[in-house]
Motif scaffolding. Structure first.
Motif, PDB file in Angstrom:
ATOM      1  N   GLN A 100      31.454  83.188  61.250  1.00 36.86           N
ATOM      2  CA  GLN A 100      30.235  83.996  61.283  1.00 36.86           C
ATOM      3  C   GLN A 100      28.994  83.182  61.626  1.00 36.86           C
ATOM      4  OE1 GLN A 100      30.280  87.395  61.034  1.00 36.86           O
ATOM      5  NE2 GLN A 100      32.496  87.068  61.045  1.00 36.86           N
ATOM      6  N   ILE A 101      29.044  81.869  61.386  1.00 35.70           N
ATOM      7  CA  ILE A 101      27.874  81.031  61.681  1.00 35.70           C
ATOM      8  C   ILE A 101      28.164  80.037  62.816  1.00 35.70           C
ATOM      9  CG2 ILE A 101      26.782  81.290  59.424  1.00 35.70           C
ATOM     10  CD1 ILE A 101      28.695  78.102  60.192  1.00 35.70           C
ATOM     11  N   GLN A 102      29.252  80.261  63.559  1.00 36.31           N
ATOM     12  CA  GLN A 102      29.646  79.302  64.587  1.00 36.31           C
ATOM     13  C   GLN A 102      28.588  79.148  65.678  1.00 36.31           C
ATOM     14  OE1 GLN A 102      32.408  77.185  64.457  1.00 36.31           O
ATOM     15  NE2 GLN A 102      31.139  76.250  66.049  1.00 36.31           N
ATOM     16  N   LEU A 103      27.946  80.238  66.082  1.00 34.64           N
ATOM     17  CA  LEU A 103      26.904  80.130  67.106  1.00 34.64           C
ATOM     18  C   LEU A 103      25.729  79.287  66.611  1.00 34.64           C
ATOM     19  CD1 LEU A 103      26.876  83.737  68.608  1.00 34.64           C
ATOM     20  CD2 LEU A 103      27.883  81.668  69.583  1.00 34.64           C
ATOM     21  N   LEU A 104      25.416  79.414  65.324  1.00 37.43           N
ATOM     22  CA  LEU A 104      24.368  78.564  64.750  1.00 37.43           C
ATOM     23  C   LEU A 104      24.814  77.105  64.701  1.00 37.43           C
ATOM     24  CD1 LEU A 104      23.169  80.876  61.850  1.00 37.43           C
ATOM     25  CD2 LEU A 104      21.785  80.130  63.786  1.00 37.43           C
ATOM     26  N   ARG A 105      26.085  76.884  64.405  1.00 37.77           N
ATOM     27  CA  ARG A 105      26.604  75.504  64.417  1.00 37.77           C
ATOM     28  C   ARG A 105      26.531  74.923  65.831  1.00 37.77           C
ATOM     29  NH1 ARG A 105      30.901  72.939  63.356  1.00 37.77           N
ATOM     30  NH2 ARG A 105      29.715  71.304  62.354  1.00 37.77           N
ATOM     31  N   ASN A 106      26.782  75.753  66.832  1.00 38.38           N
ATOM     32  CA  ASN A 106      26.653  75.281  68.206  1.00 38.38           C
ATOM     33  C   ASN A 106      25.221  74.828  68.499  1.00 38.38           C
ATOM     34  OD1 ASN A 106      29.339  75.944  68.585  1.00 38.38           O
ATOM     35  ND2 ASN A 106      28.925  77.844  69.676  1.00 38.38           N
ATOM     36  N   LEU A 107      24.238  75.580  67.985  1.00 37.08           N
ATOM     37  CA  LEU A 107      22.841  75.176  68.157  1.00 37.08           C
ATOM     38  C   LEU A 107      22.552  73.871  67.428  1.00 37.08           C
ATOM     39  CD1 LEU A 107      20.963  78.596  67.729  1.00 37.08           C
ATOM     40  CD2 LEU A 107      21.306  77.314  69.853  1.00 37.08           C
ATOM     41  N   PHE A 108      23.097  73.752  66.214  1.00 35.01           N
ATOM     42  CA  PHE A 108      22.924  72.520  65.432  1.00 35.01           C
ATOM     43  C   PHE A 108      23.470  71.311  66.194  1.00 35.01           C
ATOM     44  CE2 PHE A 108      25.285  69.604  62.597  1.00 35.01           C
ATOM     45  CZ  PHE A 108      24.223  68.982  61.956  1.00 35.01           C
ATOM     46  N   LEU A 109      24.685  71.432  66.727  1.00 30.48           N
ATOM     47  CA  LEU A 109      25.308  70.320  67.432  1.00 30.48           C
ATOM     48  C   LEU A 109      24.614  70.043  68.760  1.00 30.48           C
ATOM     49  CD1 LEU A 109      29.049  71.178  66.695  1.00 30.48           C
ATOM     50  CD2 LEU A 109      27.689  69.350  65.660  1.00 30.48           C
ATOM     51  N   HIS A 110      24.119  71.076  69.418  1.00 26.72           N
ATOM     52  CA  HIS A 110      23.391  70.887  70.670  1.00 26.72           C
ATOM     53  C   HIS A 110      22.079  70.149  70.431  1.00 26.72           C
ATOM     54  CE1 HIS A 110      21.802  71.740  74.657  1.00 26.72           C
ATOM     55  NE2 HIS A 110      20.700  72.196  74.075  1.00 26.72           N
ATOM     56  N   GLU A 111      21.413  70.488  69.350  1.00 25.99           N
ATOM     57  CA  GLU A 111      20.131  69.860  69.036  1.00 25.99           C
ATOM     58  C   GLU A 111      20.302  68.399  68.624  1.00 25.99           C
ATOM     59  OE1 GLU A 111      16.700  70.465  65.645  1.00 25.99           O
ATOM     60  OE2 GLU A 111      17.558  72.258  66.586  1.00 25.99           O
ATOM     61  N   ASN A 112      21.403  68.098  67.973  1.00 26.91           N
ATOM     62  CA  ASN A 112      21.646  66.743  67.466  1.00 26.91           C
ATOM     63  C   ASN A 112      22.717  66.069  68.318  1.00 26.91           C
ATOM     64  OD1 ASN A 112      20.028  66.715  64.819  1.00 26.91           O
ATOM     65  ND2 ASN A 112      21.180  68.613  64.685  1.00 26.91           N
ATOM     66  N   HIS A 113      22.285  65.192  69.191  1.00 28.30           N
ATOM     67  CA  HIS A 113      23.206  64.567  70.142  1.00 28.30           C
ATOM     68  C   HIS A 113      23.843  63.319  69.508  1.00 28.30           C
ATOM     69  CE1 HIS A 113      21.832  67.256  73.273  1.00 28.30           C
ATOM     70  NE2 HIS A 113      20.584  66.949  72.960  1.00 28.30           N
ATOM     71  N   PHE A 114      24.734  63.547  68.550  1.00 27.46           N
ATOM     72  CA  PHE A 114      25.443  62.437  67.917  1.00 27.46           C
ATOM     73  C   PHE A 114      26.766  62.938  67.369  1.00 27.46           C
ATOM     74  CE2 PHE A 114      22.235  63.930  64.725  1.00 27.46           C
ATOM     75  CZ  PHE A 114      23.090  64.504  63.800  1.00 27.46           C
ATOM     76  N   GLN A 115      27.652  61.980  67.084  1.00 29.52           N
ATOM     77  CA  GLN A 115      28.894  62.351  66.416  1.00 29.52           C
ATOM     78  C   GLN A 115      28.568  62.817  65.003  1.00 29.52           C
ATOM     79  OE1 GLN A 115      32.902  60.293  66.510  1.00 29.52           O
ATOM     80  NE2 GLN A 115      32.182  59.559  64.538  1.00 29.52           N
ATOM     81  N   PHE A 116      29.022  64.027  64.672  1.00 30.71           N
ATOM     82  CA  PHE A 116      28.796  64.571  63.339  1.00 30.71           C
ATOM     83  C   PHE A 116      30.041  64.294  62.506  1.00 30.71           C
ATOM     84  CE2 PHE A 116      28.593  68.283  60.363  1.00 30.71           C
ATOM     85  CZ  PHE A 116      27.528  67.793  59.615  1.00 30.71           C
ATOM     86  N   VAL A 117      29.918  63.373  61.563  1.00 27.58           N
ATOM     87  CA  VAL A 117      31.059  62.871  60.808  1.00 27.58           C
ATOM     88  C   VAL A 117      31.779  63.985  60.048  1.00 27.58           C
ATOM     89  CG1 VAL A 117      31.714  61.366  58.892  1.00 27.58           C
ATOM     90  CG2 VAL A 117      30.148  60.529  60.659  1.00 27.58           C
ATOM     91  N   TYR A 118      31.038  64.973  59.564  1.00 24.55           N
ATOM     92  CA  TYR A 118      31.632  65.991  58.699  1.00 24.55           C
ATOM     93  C   TYR A 118      32.183  67.189  59.463  1.00 24.55           C
ATOM     94  CZ  TYR A 118      28.788  63.294  55.460  1.00 24.55           C
ATOM     95  OH  TYR A 118      28.218  62.265  54.757  1.00 24.55           O
TER      96      TYR A 118
END
Length: 246
Positions: free
Chosen positions: A12-30
Motif C-alpha cells: 500500500q505504501i510502495q509508491l511512496l517507498r519508490n519516492l523515498f528511494l528516488h530521493e535518496n541516491h544510496f544503498q538503503f541497508v534496511y
C-alpha cells in the motif's frame, strides 16, 4: 487539520517507498526488511490525503517492533514533520530510532528526539577504480552449494590455495549490490583484501549493479581495505533511544 496514523502493508505504501528511494541516491541497508516481512509499516494521512509512511522493526530481535528505521513524508507536507512524527512514534510504540546518516530526514529526527546515540557501522559508496595486480591471484565463482539466490559468492585463490572468500548480496534496493569479504587469517595484511574488493566491484558492474559496502565502526582493517579499494565513506548507521515525555 486531522492527522491519522494507520497500520498498513508494504504494498500500500510502495509508491511512496519508490519516492523515498528516488530521493535518496544510496544503498538503503534496511531494504530487505520489507522483502522478508521483518517490518511493520504505517501510512500517514492528513485530511484523507496519504502524505507519507513509516516502518518499524526489532533492534535486537527481528520479531520485536521497537525501532523506527524508515520515515518519509512527501516534500510538500514536510512542514508537518514534527506533528506527524510525534503521532507516529506514539502509534507504533517504538523506543529507538535506527537510521543511516545519509538519510537526512530521519537522521535529523534522531538527533532531535533521542539520547544515548551510538554509531554502529560505517557506510561506503564507490568513488574511484583501482588497478591492483598481484601475480597468481585470481577471483573465481564459488561452486559450493549456496541456497541463497541473492548471494553471488566468490573465492580468491593464490595458485590453488583459497586465501579469501566473499561476494555480492543483491537483496538491496536497485541498482546496488552489497560487497562482503573475509581474508583468511594467515593471509591478512598482504593486500589481498583490497584486491578482492577491486575484483568484486568489477563483478558488480558486470551485473549492472553499483557496489556499496559497510563495516563495523571498530573494524579499522576492513575500513582501510575498503578505502584503498576505491570506496569512500558516505555515512554511518546510528541508533538512539527515544526520549520519553516528561
Amino acid at each position: 487539520m486531522e492527522i491519522n496514523i494507520l497500520k498498513t502493508d508494504v504494498q500500500q505504501i510502495q509508491l511512496l517507498r519508490n519516492l523515498f528511494l528516488h530521493e535518496n541516491h544510496f544503498q538503503f541497508v534496511y531494504n530487505k526488511c520489507h522483502l522478508y516481512g521483518w517490518a511493520d509499516t504505517y501510512s500517514f494521512i492528513i485530511d484523507d490525503v496519504i502524505t507519507g509512511y513509516g516502518a518499524v522493526w526489532g533492534k535486537d530481535r527481528r520479531e520485536d517492533r521497537d525501532t523506527i528505521f524508515e520515515f518519509y513524508i512527501i516534500d510538500t507536507f514536510r512542514k508537518y514533520t514534527n506533528n506527524i512524527f510525534g503521532k507516529f512514534k506514539d502509534a507504533c510504540g517504538a523506543t529507538f530510532i535506527q537510521c543511516q546518516t545519509n538519510d537526512a530526514l530521519l537522521s535529523s529526527l534522531l538527533y532531535e528526539h533521542t539520547a544515548n546515540i551510538n554509531a554502529e557501522a560505517i557506510l561506503f559508496e564507490d568513488n574511484f577504480q583501482t588497478n591492483f595486480f598481484i601475480l597468481q591471484l585470481s577471483l573465481e565463482k564459488d561452486k559450493r552449494e549456496n541456497n541463497n539466490p541473492n548471494d553471488c559468492a566468490y573465492i580468491l585463490k593464490l595458485q590453488d590455495e583459497t586465501v579469501a572468500t566473499g561476494g555480492l548480496m543483491l537483496n538491496y534496493n536497485l541498482p546496488y549490490a552489497d560487497v562482503y569479504y573475509e581474508v583468511k587469517e594467515d593471509y591478512r595484511r598482504k593486500g589481498f583484501g583490497s584486491f578482492m574488493l577491486q575484483q568484486l566491484k568489477k563483478e558488480a558492474y558486470k551485473m549492472q549493479r553499483v557496489p556499496a559496502a559497510r563495516c563495523n565502526i571498530k573494524n579499522t582493517i576492513s575500513k582501510s581495505a575498503l578505502l584503498k579499494a576505491g570506496f569512500k565513506i558516505c555515512g554511518f548507521i546510528v541508533t538512539g533511544e527515544i526520549i520519553k515525555k516528561a
